[in-house]
Write a protein that holds these residues in place. Structure first.
Motif, mmCIF file in Angstrom:
data_model
loop_
_atom_site.group_PDB
_atom_site.id
_atom_site.type_symbol
_atom_site.label_atom_id
_atom_site.label_comp_id
_atom_site.label_asym_id
_atom_site.label_seq_id
_atom_site.Cartn_x
_atom_site.Cartn_y
_atom_site.Cartn_z
ATOM 1 N N LEU A 67 -11.972 0.863 -0.041
ATOM 2 C CA LEU A 67 -10.549 0.887 0.046
ATOM 3 C C LEU A 67 -10.087 1.530 -1.282
ATOM 4 O O LEU A 67 -10.478 1.498 -2.491
ATOM 5 N N GLU B 58 -4.596 1.657 -4.307
ATOM 6 C CA GLU B 58 -3.446 1.218 -3.617
ATOM 7 C C GLU B 58 -3.150 0.351 -2.878
ATOM 8 O O GLU B 58 -2.005 0.027 -2.313
ATOM 9 N N LEU B 59 -4.412 0.118 -1.785
ATOM 10 C CA LEU B 59 -4.243 -0.713 -0.648
ATOM 11 C C LEU B 59 -4.819 -2.138 -1.224
ATOM 12 O O LEU B 59 -6.111 -2.105 -1.769
ATOM 13 N N ALA C 211 -9.717 1.575 6.546
ATOM 14 C CA ALA C 211 -8.701 2.078 5.734
ATOM 15 C C ALA C 211 -7.705 2.898 6.336
ATOM 16 O O ALA C 211 -6.567 2.805 5.759
ATOM 17 N N ALA D 276 -3.854 1.860 5.789
ATOM 18 C CA ALA D 276 -2.981 2.976 5.043
ATOM 19 C C ALA D 276 -1.483 3.104 5.690
ATOM 20 O O ALA D 276 -0.484 3.427 5.442
ATOM 21 N N HIS D 277 -1.685 2.937 7.377
ATOM 22 C CA HIS D 277 -0.616 3.314 8.313
ATOM 23 C C HIS D 277 0.419 1.754 8.017
ATOM 24 O O HIS D 277 1.398 2.013 7.903
ATOM 25 N N ALA E 26 0.655 0.335 5.394
ATOM 26 C CA ALA E 26 1.284 0.277 4.130
ATOM 27 C C ALA E 26 2.746 1.155 4.150
ATOM 28 O O ALA E 26 3.322 1.099 3.115
ATOM 29 N N THR E 27 2.648 1.632 5.194
ATOM 30 C CA THR E 27 4.110 2.711 5.204
ATOM 31 C C THR E 27 5.282 1.794 6.017
ATOM 32 O O THR E 27 6.244 2.289 6.049
ATOM 33 N N LEU F 186 2.210 -3.939 3.067
ATOM 34 C CA LEU F 186 1.302 -3.794 3.940
ATOM 35 C C LEU F 186 1.296 -4.985 4.853
ATOM 36 O O LEU F 186 1.069 -4.825 5.993
#
Length: 699
Positions: free
Chosen positions: A13, A16-17, A42, A46-47, A49-50, A116
Motif C-alpha cells: 500500500l 497515504e493509505l 490497494a 484508494a476508492h 479514501a475518497t 477511508l
C-alpha cells in the motif's frame, strides 16, 4: 509521528493509505499484511479514501461495489478494518490541518484514515453478510461515544454520523439487526447531531418495514438464548454455566457442580477444557448487562409517552420476553376493553392460559384478544389509588426497575395558571453547571454551553419528549420542553466554561407533523403526562446539582463561628449562604415528599420504628444521647435543642437491617437517610470522634 515504509510490512500500500498519523493505520498494516497485499486491495482502499462526505452517492457506491468484487479478498478487508476501528482506543492523533496549525489531539483516526473508514462503511452497506450490521454498529458505538466514553464530544463525529447513516440503509433481516444496533446507541450516545441521525435512521428502517421505529426496536431485542424464566443453562463438562436475570433486571453468571453446589466463578476444569464456550457465554453476559439499561430506558420512555399495545405485541415483546420481561413484570400495567376509554390497573400474573393483571384488592383481569395495554402512570390516578399501589409494592417488597408507583407528579400550580406560557417554579436555584449539564445530557436535553465567551451568558436546554410508540413519526403532535440556565459569575472555571449557573423558566413547544415548525404552547395545552415528566426531570436535576445539596455548603469552606450556624463562604463573601440554608433545611420538593411517603411505609417495618417520627420536613430520630432531625430533602442533620448542624458521611447501605427500598438502588438519598437514622438511633455506640464530639457537647 511520520509515515512508515510499506516494504517493511509487505502490504504494497502507498503510505497515504492506512497512514501512520494515528495508531489505527500502523496496527492494521502490522496485523494484516498479507490481506492488504492481496490483489485488488490497494485500488479498492484508494476508492474508499475518497469518501469524505456523510453519505455516499449512488455513483460512488456502484464503483465501490465493482472494485470490491474485483478484489480477491475484498469482503474480508472490509470486515477486519471495520472490526479494528470498532475496537480502536482513543489516543493522541496527529493533526495536519492548516487551520489548527498541526499538533496532537485525542481521537481514534487521522483525517485520511477517517475518510477511508467512512468509505469502508458505505461499501459495507451493499453487502448482505451476517457480520455487516454488527460491524457497522460496533464502529458507530465506538466513534459516537464521547472522549473517555461519556459526554457529548464524540471520539470521531464524522465516522459516527456515517456509520449511523449506513445503519439506516438496511432492510429485511438486516433492517431488524440495524434497529437493534440503533436502539443500543440511544443510551450511551449523547452527541446531539448523532442522536438526530439515530432517530432519522430508525425512521428509515421502520418505513421500509411498515412499522413505527418503536415497533422495530421492540422486535429487535435479542434473547441471548434465555428461556421464559430468564435463565440459560450451558453444560460445560461436569459443570453447568447458568446465565440468568433476576428482578428488577440484574444479569449474573454462575456455575453448578455435579452435586448441585453453586459457584460464582468458573472452576479450573471449565477454564482449561471449555475455554472457547466459556468465552462465548461471558461475552453474552457482557452484552446482556449492556442491554438491560437500554431496555429499562425504553420502558420508561413508553411510560412517559403513554404507548399502547395490543395483546399480540404486548405478550411476546414485553411480558414474555426473556430480557425485557424481567423488567416489565415488575411494573404496573393498565388494560382497556373499550378502545381506551376505561382502564383497569394491575401487576402481571401468570394464569393457566396466559396473563392477568392483578389489582391491590386481589381481583384479576385476564389479558385476552381485543385488549389494549399501557403502563400505569400516577398522573392519571387518584391519590387514593396511588397510595394503595405504594402500600402494595412495599407489602410485596417489589422493587421496580425505575420509579413508577413512587413517581413524582407535577400538576399546574396557581402561579402557573397566571404565567400561562411558562413555569417559574424551578427558577432562582444555583447549580453546579458541569454536574447539571451532564445530568441533562444523560436524560436527552441538549443546548449550547455556558461560559465566558460570546453568547455564553445564557442557554436554553431542550428535550423532545417521547411520543407514543404506536404513532408513525408523521402522525399526531410532538412536544418538547425548554429550560433556561444562566451564567453565575465565579472566578473558578474550566477552560472558560461556567462553574455555577442559575435556573430560569420552563416552557413547552408543540410541532404538528414530522417537519412542522415548533410553536410556543400554553401550559394548559400541554398533555399532563408530558408536562409532569419534563418538570420531574428539572426537579431531579436541581436536587442533584444544587449547591444546597452539598452538606459542606457547595464544597467551599464551612465556617462555624461558635454560634452553631454553618456559613458557606465564597471568595470572602456569603452570597449564597441564604440560598444554601433555605435549600438544605427548607420546604420539601416533590421528590422529597415522595421520599417522605416511602419512609412512612418503610419505618414501621424496622426495629427503630419506636425511635422515629416523621414531621412535615424531617425524620426525627431519638438516640440514647441526643435527638436528631434529618431533613428529608437534603439529608442534612440538626441536633436538638440548639439546631447545630451535625455532618455525617454515612454508609448509604443500611446493612444493620435488610431494609427494602422500593424505587432506588443503595446509594440514593432514601438509603442515605435510613442509614443515618439507624446510626443515630444507636448513638451511644458510635466511636467516630468527629460525630461523638458534637453529639456529646452540651450548651
Amino acid at each position: 509521528m511520520g509515515t512508515t515504509t510499506d516494504g517493511l510490512e509487505g502490504t504494497g500500500l502507498p503510505p497515504e493509505l492506512l497512514d501512520a498519523y494515528d495508531d489505527f493505520g500502523p496496527a492494521m498494516r502490522a496485523a494484516h499484511p498479507g490481506l492488504l497485499a492481496s490483489p485488488g486491495a490497494a485500488a479498492f482502499l484508494a476508492h474508499c479514501a475518497t469518501q469524505g462526505k456523510v453519505r455516499a452517492t449512488k455513483r460512488w457506491r456502484r464503483e465501490a461495489a465493482a472494485l470490491l468484487a474485483g478484489a480477491e479478498r475484498g469482503e474480508e478487508i472490509v470486515r477486519v478494518l471495520l472490526d479494528g476501528m470498532a475496537g480502536q482506543r482513543e489516543h493522541p492523533v496527529t493533526e495536519l490541518s492548516p487551520v489548527t496549525g498541526g499538533g496532537r489531539a485525542p481521537g481514534i483516526a487521522s483525517e485520511a484514515n477517517e475518510t477511508l473508514v467512512r468509505g469502508l462503511l458505505w461499501a459495507a452497506a451493499d453487502l448482505g453478510a451476517e457480520w455487516v450490521v454488527p460491524a457497522v454498529g460496533g464502529v458507530a458505538l465506538n466513534a459516537a461515544t464521547g472522549l473517555g466514553g461519556s459526554g457529548g464530544t464524540c471520539r470521531n463525529g464524522r465516522i459516527a454520523t456515517s456509520a449511523v447513516g449506513v445503519l439506516g440503509e438496511f432492510g429485511g433481516a438486516q433492517g431488524t439487526q440495524a434497529a437493534q444496533a440503533l436502539g443500543r446507541l440511544k443510551g450511551p450516545v449523547r452527541n446531539r447531531t448523532v442522536v438526530k441521525g439515530i432517530a432519522k435512521s430508525l425512521e428509515a428502517v421502520a418505513e421500509r418495514s411498515g412499522l413505527t421505529p418503536s415497533m422495530i426496536r421492540e422486535r429487535a431485542v435479542p434473547s441471548f438464548g434465555l428461556d421464559a424464566r430468564g435463565i440459560r443453562d450451558e453444560p460445560l463438562g461436569a459443570y453447568t454455566a447458568a446465565l440468568s436475570i433476576s428482578a428488577p433486571g440484574t444479569a449474573s453468571l454462575g456455575f453448578r457442580g455435579p452435586q448441585g453446589r453453586v459457584l460464582r466463578s468458573a472452576p479450573k476444569s471449565v477454564r482449561d477444557e471449555h475455554g472457547q464456550e466459556l468465552a462465548g457465554i461471558r461475552e453474552a453476559l457482557k452484552q446482556l448487562r449492556a442491554l438491560l439499561p437500554v431496555e429499562r430506558g425504553r420502558l420508561e420512555e413508553h411510560l412517559m409517552a403513554g404507548t399502547r399495545w395490543g395483546r399480540a405485541d404486548w405478550e411476546p415483546y414485553y411480558i414474555d420476553h426473556p430480557v425485557t420481561g424481567s423488567l416489565a413484570r415488575a411494573l404496573v400495567w393498565e388494560i382497556s376493553w373499550d378502545g381506551g376509554t376505561g382502564w383497569t390497573a394491575g401487576l402481571p400474573e401468570r394464569t393457566g392460559g396466559g396473563w392477568a393483571l392483578a389489582g391491590p384488592d386481589g381481583t384479576a383481569v385476564p389479558v385476552a384478544d381485543g385488549a389494549l395495554l399501557r403502563l400505569w402512570h400516577p398522573v392519571r390516578a387518584s391519590s387514593d389509588d396511588t397510595g394503595e399501589w405504594r402500600a402494595e409494592l412495599v407489602g410485596r417488597e417489589l422493587r421496580q426497575p425505575f420509579p413508577q408507583v413512587f413517581r413524582e407528579v407535577y400538576r399546574i400550580t396557581p402561579a402557573e395558571w397566571e404565567t400561562r406560557t411558562h413555569s417559574e417554579r424551578f427558577a432562582a436555584h444555583v447549580l453546579r453547571y458541569p454536574r447539571v449539564r451532564a445530568l441533562m445530557v444523560e436524560r436527552g436535553w441538549a443546548g449550547p454551553q455556558l461560559g465566558y465567551f460570546s453568547e455564553g451568558q445564557e442557554t436554553r436546554m431542550l428535550r423532545e419528549l417521547p411520543r407514543p410508540g404506536e404513532l408513525h413519526p408523521s402522525d399526531g403532535e410532538s412536544w418538547r420542553a425548554g429550560f433556561t440556565l444562566a451564567l453565575v459569575d465565579q472566578q473558578q472555571s474550566d477552560g472558560g466554561l461556567a462553574a455555577l449557573c442559575s435556573t430560569g423558566r420552563l416552557c413547552f413547544e408543540r410541532r404538528r407533523g414530522l417537519r412542522g415548525a415548533w410553536e410556543r404552547a400554553d401550559l394548559v395545552d400541554v398533555p399532563e403526562r408530558a408536562r409532569s415528566e419534563a418538570a420531574r426531570d428539572v426537579d431531579l436535576f436541581i436536587g442533584a446539582a444544587s449547591i444546597g445539596a452539598d452538606p459542606q455548603g457547595g464544597g467551599e469552606d464551612l465556617d462555624q463561628d461558635g454560634d452553631g450556624e454553618q456559613e458557606w463562604e465564597q471568595d470572602g463573601d456569603r452570597a449564597y449562604d441564604t440560598y444554601w440554608h433555605d435549600w438544605a433545611f427548607g420546604e420539601l420538593t416533590e421528590s422529597a415528599r415522595i421520599r417522605r411517603e416511602a419512609l412512612a411505609l418503610l419505618l414501621p417495618r424496622t426495629r427503630i420504628a419506636d425511635r422515629t417520627e416523621l414531621t412535615d420536613r424531617w425524620l426525627r430520630v431519638r438516640g440514647e444521647l441526643r435527638t436528631y432531625r434529618i431533613h428529608l430533602g437534603s439529608g442534612n442533620i440538626l441536633l436538638e435543642p440548639d439546631d447545630a448542624q451535625l455532618r455525617i458521611v454515612a454508609d448509604p447501605t443500611p446493612d444493620r437491617e435488610a431494609v427494602f427500598l422500593p424505587f432506588e438502588e443503595d446509594g440514593g438519598l432514601l438509603s442515605v437517610i435510613l442509614s443515618k437514622a439507624f446510626l443515630l438511633a444507636d448513638d451511644d455506640r458510635i466511636a467516630d470522634r468527629t460525630i461523638t464530639g458534637p453529639v456529646r457537647r452540651t450548651g
